[in-house]
Design a protein around this motif. Structure first.
Motif, PDB file in Angstrom:
ATOM      1  N   ARG A   1       2.154   9.112  31.357  1.00  0.00           N
ATOM      2  CA  ARG A   1       1.034   8.188  31.083  1.00  0.00           C
ATOM      3  C   ARG A   1       1.590   6.975  30.356  1.00  0.00           C
ATOM      4  N   VAL A   2       1.300   5.797  30.907  1.00  0.00           N
ATOM      5  CA  VAL A   2       1.736   4.532  30.310  1.00  0.00           C
ATOM      6  C   VAL A   2       0.534   3.911  29.611  1.00  0.00           C
ATOM      7  N   THR A   3       0.707   3.579  28.335  1.00  0.00           N
ATOM      8  CA  THR A   3      -0.399   3.067  27.525  1.00  0.00           C
ATOM      9  C   THR A   3      -0.008   1.755  26.864  1.00  0.00           C
ATOM     10  N   VAL A   4      -0.915   0.799  26.893  1.00  0.00           N
ATOM     11  CA  VAL A   4      -0.753  -0.464  26.170  1.00  0.00           C
ATOM     12  C   VAL A   4      -1.940  -0.618  25.232  1.00  0.00           C
ATOM     13  N   ASP A   5      -1.645  -0.827  23.939  1.00  0.00           N
ATOM     14  CA  ASP A   5      -2.705  -1.046  22.959  1.00  0.00           C
ATOM     15  C   ASP A   5      -2.159  -1.931  21.836  1.00  0.00           C
ATOM     16  N   ARG A   6      -2.856  -1.989  20.723  1.00  0.00           N
ATOM     17  CA  ARG A   6      -2.479  -2.883  19.633  1.00  0.00           C
ATOM     18  C   ARG A   6      -1.160  -2.488  18.966  1.00  0.00           C
TER      19      ARG A   6
ATOM     20  N   LEU B   1       3.150  17.183  28.213  1.00  0.00           N
ATOM     21  CA  LEU B   1       3.480  17.471  26.820  1.00  0.00           C
ATOM     22  C   LEU B   1       2.432  16.824  25.914  1.00  0.00           C
ATOM     23  N   PRO B   2       2.334  17.254  24.670  1.00  0.00           N
ATOM     24  CA  PRO B   2       1.405  16.595  23.740  1.00  0.00           C
ATOM     25  C   PRO B   2       1.685  15.096  23.651  1.00  0.00           C
ATOM     26  N   TYR B   3       0.633  14.289  23.501  1.00  0.00           N
ATOM     27  CA  TYR B   3       0.782  12.830  23.530  1.00  0.00           C
ATOM     28  C   TYR B   3       1.711  12.324  22.438  1.00  0.00           C
ATOM     29  N   ARG B   4       1.746  13.017  21.321  1.00  0.00           N
ATOM     30  CA  ARG B   4       2.595  12.561  20.208  1.00  0.00           C
ATOM     31  C   ARG B   4       4.084  12.608  20.582  1.00  0.00           C
ATOM     32  N   ILE B   5       4.425  13.395  21.595  1.00  0.00           N
ATOM     33  CA  ILE B   5       5.817  13.454  22.059  1.00  0.00           C
ATOM     34  C   ILE B   5       5.985  12.378  23.127  1.00  0.00           C
ATOM     35  N   ARG B   6       6.541  11.263  22.740  1.00  0.00           N
ATOM     36  CA  ARG B   6       6.653  10.124  23.652  1.00  0.00           C
ATOM     37  C   ARG B   6       8.098   9.920  24.083  1.00  0.00           C
ATOM     38  N   PHE B   7       8.265   9.555  25.368  1.00  0.00           N
ATOM     39  CA  PHE B   7       9.592   9.235  25.873  1.00  0.00           C
ATOM     40  C   PHE B   7      10.077   7.900  25.320  1.00  0.00           C
ATOM     41  N   ARG B   8       9.158   6.961  25.214  1.00  0.00           N
ATOM     42  CA  ARG B   8       9.556   5.623  24.773  1.00  0.00           C
ATOM     43  C   ARG B   8       8.358   4.923  24.159  1.00  0.00           C
TER      44      ARG B   8
ATOM     45  N   GLY C   1       1.559  -1.560  20.922  1.00  0.00           N
ATOM     46  CA  GLY C   1       2.623  -1.875  21.864  1.00  0.00           C
ATOM     47  C   GLY C   1       2.509  -1.053  23.129  1.00  0.00           C
ATOM     48  N   LEU C   2       3.650  -0.752  23.740  1.00  0.00           N
ATOM     49  CA  LEU C   2       3.683   0.020  24.975  1.00  0.00           C
ATOM     50  C   LEU C   2       4.271   1.400  24.687  1.00  0.00           C
ATOM     51  N   SER C   3       3.602   2.437  25.191  1.00  0.00           N
ATOM     52  CA  SER C   3       4.060   3.809  24.994  1.00  0.00           C
ATOM     53  C   SER C   3       4.111   4.532  26.330  1.00  0.00           C
ATOM     54  N   ILE C   4       5.092   5.421  26.460  1.00  0.00           N
ATOM     55  CA  ILE C   4       5.238   6.245  27.658  1.00  0.00           C
ATOM     56  C   ILE C   4       5.365   7.690  27.198  1.00  0.00           C
ATOM     57  N   ALA C   5       4.452   8.544  27.674  1.00  0.00           N
ATOM     58  CA  ALA C   5       4.452   9.948  27.277  1.00  0.00           C
ATOM     59  C   ALA C   5       4.226  10.819  28.496  1.00  0.00           C
ATOM     60  N   SER C   6       4.820  12.003  28.494  1.00  0.00           N
ATOM     61  CA  SER C   6       4.632  12.944  29.594  1.00  0.00           C
ATOM     62  C   SER C   6       3.208  13.475  29.588  1.00  0.00           C
TER      63      SER C   6
END
Length: 330
Positions: free
Chosen positions: A228-233, A243-250, A235-240
């Motif tokens: 899941r790719v997310t953009v918010d206030r 896996l739990p959202y708090r575990i982010r690839f980048r 920045g940009l986050s990439i998470a599986s």
């Protein structure tokens, strides 16, 4: 919102395509010329493979040897040509052309030397490969590679629009917005399942220590195959998605974003495959070819992630980055 940024890599011109094909054509012509000059003086069969001490230990008919040489040169030459035609970025084309020259010259010189070594020999088992010829093949390949690099011309750089031309989302002061999309790669899912299955089979039939690398590799591939790719206030986050959202690839915070855009990305041509890829000056998560977000980072590097509706994500990210810079007085 303005139209999305389309900064595709510069393409390879027709002249470079012909330059890339030249060494393979030249080597085939040279091999034909050498064979013509010694065809009446060759034994049957030929000595075509040698041990480390130079003694012949492999033999082939003249027709089989020439056919194999021709097929190899045509296949390798076609492979280099396809890489050119598959829109390989011009930033790496000069090294691709140099590699083609080195490969063609190395193979071609070795093939010609084999014919010359067999000339005037009645028993192919008596043929010897002098050590200096091995060194000569390497030297010829290096010189040809340097020539190919010279003929390829200067390395081209990706052409990006000037700073500030990328799209911005109209985001009023005090208002917040978010953007999120999921991207999956069925081939990576299949690969991960195969690795996990192979690991289980090896673990059951042999031992679990031997299967550990397959199981770990399969788990990593499956985890990265859907994100899941997310953009918010923030920045940009990439998470599986597995896996739990708090575990982010980048996670790339706003203060590291110089500008964001979107363009079509060719996974194989630009990054050599799929998954988390690292190249000179850039990296990214490339799960397919197609639309993707392209970030120019403040350290000069580029980060990409292939995802649908990338233009909207880039515009929102630019709006947040502008807002963050204005608060910092930058």
């Amino acid at each position: 919102m303005k139209s999305a940024l389309r900064s595709a890599p510069p393409s390879i011109g027709p002249l470079r395509t012909w330059i890339a094909a030249l060494p393979f054509v030249a080597v085939i012509a040279a091999l034909a010329a050498v064979y013509t000059s010694v065809s009446g003086r060759l034994p049957e069969p030929l000595a075509t493979h040698f041990e480390a001490d130079g003694q012949a230990n492999g033999f082939s008919s003249t027709h089989g040897f020439l056919t194999g040489c021709l097929v190899l040169l045509l296949v390798v030459g076609t492979g280099f040509g396809l890489l050119i035609q598959l829109r390989v970025p011009a930033t790496g084309a000069h090294w691709l052309i140099a590699g083609g020259y080195a490969t063609a010259a190395g193979f071609g010189f070795a093939f010609c030397l084999t014919l010359l070594d067999n000339a005037d020999v009645t028993d192919a088992s008596a043929v010897r490969l002098p050590l200096w010829q091995v060194a000569a093949v390497l030297a010829v390949a290096l010189v040809a590679g340097a020539l190919g690099r010279l003929l390829a011309g200067p390395a081209l750089r990706p052409q990006h629009p000037a700073f500030g031309e990328a799209p911005r989302l109209d985001l009023p002061a005090g208002m917040s917005a978010g953007w999120s999309r999921t991207i999956s790669s069925p081939p990576l899912v299949a690969l991960g399942v195969v690795l996990l299955g192979a690991g289980l089979v090896v673990g059951i039939l042999i031992d679990w220590l031997t299967s550990a690398s397959l199981l770990v590799g399969g788990a990593v591939v499956v985890a990265v195959s859907s994100v899941r790719v997310t953009v918010d206030r923030r920045g940009l986050s990439i998470a599986s998605t597995l896996l739990p959202y708090r575990i982010r690839f980048r996670h790339i915070p706003l203060d590291r974003v110089a500008e964001a855009g979107s363009r079509q990305i060719a996974a194989l041509a630009e990054f050599g495959g799929w998954g988390y890829r690292v190249r000179a000056g850039r990296s990214g998560l490339v799960l397919r070819s197609g639309e993707g977000i392209v970030l120019r980072l403040t350290n000069g590097r580029e980060f990409v992630v292939t995802v649908d509706d990338a233009a909207t994500a880039a515009a929102l990210l630019n709006a947040y980055a502008d807002r963050a810079r204005s608060r910092q007085g930058g």
